[in-house]
Design an enzyme around this catalytic site. Structure first.
Site, PDB file in Angstrom:
ATOM      1  N   SER A   1      34.283  44.050  41.735  1.00 30.26           N
ATOM      2  CA  SER A   1      34.630  44.464  40.380  1.00 30.26           C
ATOM      3  C   SER A   1      33.671  45.575  39.985  1.00 30.26           C
ATOM      4  CB  SER A   1      34.471  43.280  39.418  1.00 30.26           C
ATOM      5  OG  SER A   1      34.522  43.694  38.060  1.00 30.26           O
TER       6      SER A   1
ATOM      7  N   TYR B   1      30.120  35.745  35.873  1.00 30.76           N
ATOM      8  CA  TYR B   1      31.003  36.681  36.577  1.00 30.76           C
ATOM      9  C   TYR B   1      30.213  37.883  37.090  1.00 30.76           C
ATOM     10  CZ  TYR B   1      35.251  39.430  37.468  1.00 30.76           C
ATOM     11  OH  TYR B   1      36.257  40.166  38.045  1.00 30.76           O
TER      12      TYR B   1
END
Length: 268
Positions: free
Chosen positions: A150, A163
């Protein structure tokens, strides 16, 4: 010397994609099947719907498509999924670690169980899958490991401690594996997308709306797309392009990279 394999030719290749019953993973699986590759799907969802998806991919593209229900919280099940791919389809050429979940919360209120779950699914599952896949790829003399990280593997945002930590870990894991396997004709790279309009992002929009007490549309414009100078969501087609490059011989010289597909987010 083996013939050059272009990004549009996945015939005879076996690809395992975690978290591929929806979203980015399913888009990648569809791209593989459309280019002649065999696929092992994995992920959550209604069993009948998953079977419908599996059968449709197989029928439409004339390839072999299997499904394995490995729980990304369970290392033994992940290893079994990799073994299943070889047992059912004869080999393993490309491993895509895509499974992921998200939770948005201030650090002092972040649920401990959510932290543990996100680290396990977003980071540790990739370790377990790579650990199981490498011996098969070494025996074949070629392999491609592609981790869907990401932009949050490179930069941070508030309220996403687990995350961001997990995705930064994925980048570190990617680099380490690349160095270890550099002489084995096996590459390991990460794709770092910006925001793609998938179910996990929809959930983030809802969570951010709750945390910030804002309407969904305002969250999308002022929080989500504010990060991306393009002011547009990344498309799955754009991610497919990056994936095909890394999976093919065109990407053989790219190793240990964090390939950004983020509309300019991490250029800031």
């Amino acid at each position: 010397m083996p013939a050059y394999r272009s990004p549009e030719d996945l015939s005879g290749q076996v690809v395992v994609i975690t978290g591929s019953t929806s979203g980015i993973g399913l888009a990648l699986a569809t791209a593989v099947a459309a280019r002649g590759g065999d696929v092992v799907l994995n992920g959550l969802g209604d069993a009948a719907e998953i079977e419908k998806t599996r059968a449709a991919l197989e029928a439409e593209h004339g390839v072999r498509v299997r499904y394995h229900a490995a729980n990304m919280l369970n290392g033994a099940e992940i290893a079994d999924m990799v073994a299943y791919a070889e047992a059912e389809l004869g080999r393993l050429d490309v491993l895509v670690n895509n499974a992921g979940i998200q939770h948005v919360e201030a650090i002092e209120n972040f649920p401990i169980e959510k932290w543990d779950q996100i680290i396990a699914i977003n980071l540790s599952s990739a370790f377990h899958a790579i650990r199981a896949a490498v011996p098969l790829m070494k025996a074949q003399g070629r392999g491609r490991i592609i981790n869907i990280a990401s932009a949050h593997g490179l930069v941070a945002s508030p309220f996403k401690s687990a995350y961001v930590a997990a995705k930064h870990g994925v980048i570190g894991l990617t680099k380490t594996v690349a160095l270890e396997l550099a002489r084995d004709n096996i590459t390991c790279n990460a794709i770092c997308p910006g925001f793609v309009h998938t179910p996990i992002v929809d959930k983030q929009i809802e969570d951010q709306a709750r945390v910030n007490n804002m309407p969904r549309e305002q969250v999308m414009q002022d929080i989500i797309l504010a990060k991306q100078p393009s002011k547009e969501f990344i498309t799955v087609e754009q991610l497919v392009g990056a994936f095909l490059y890394l999976a093919s011989d065109a990407g053989a010289g790219t190793n240990g990279a964090a390939l950004t597909v983020d509309g300019g987010w991490t250029a800031q």
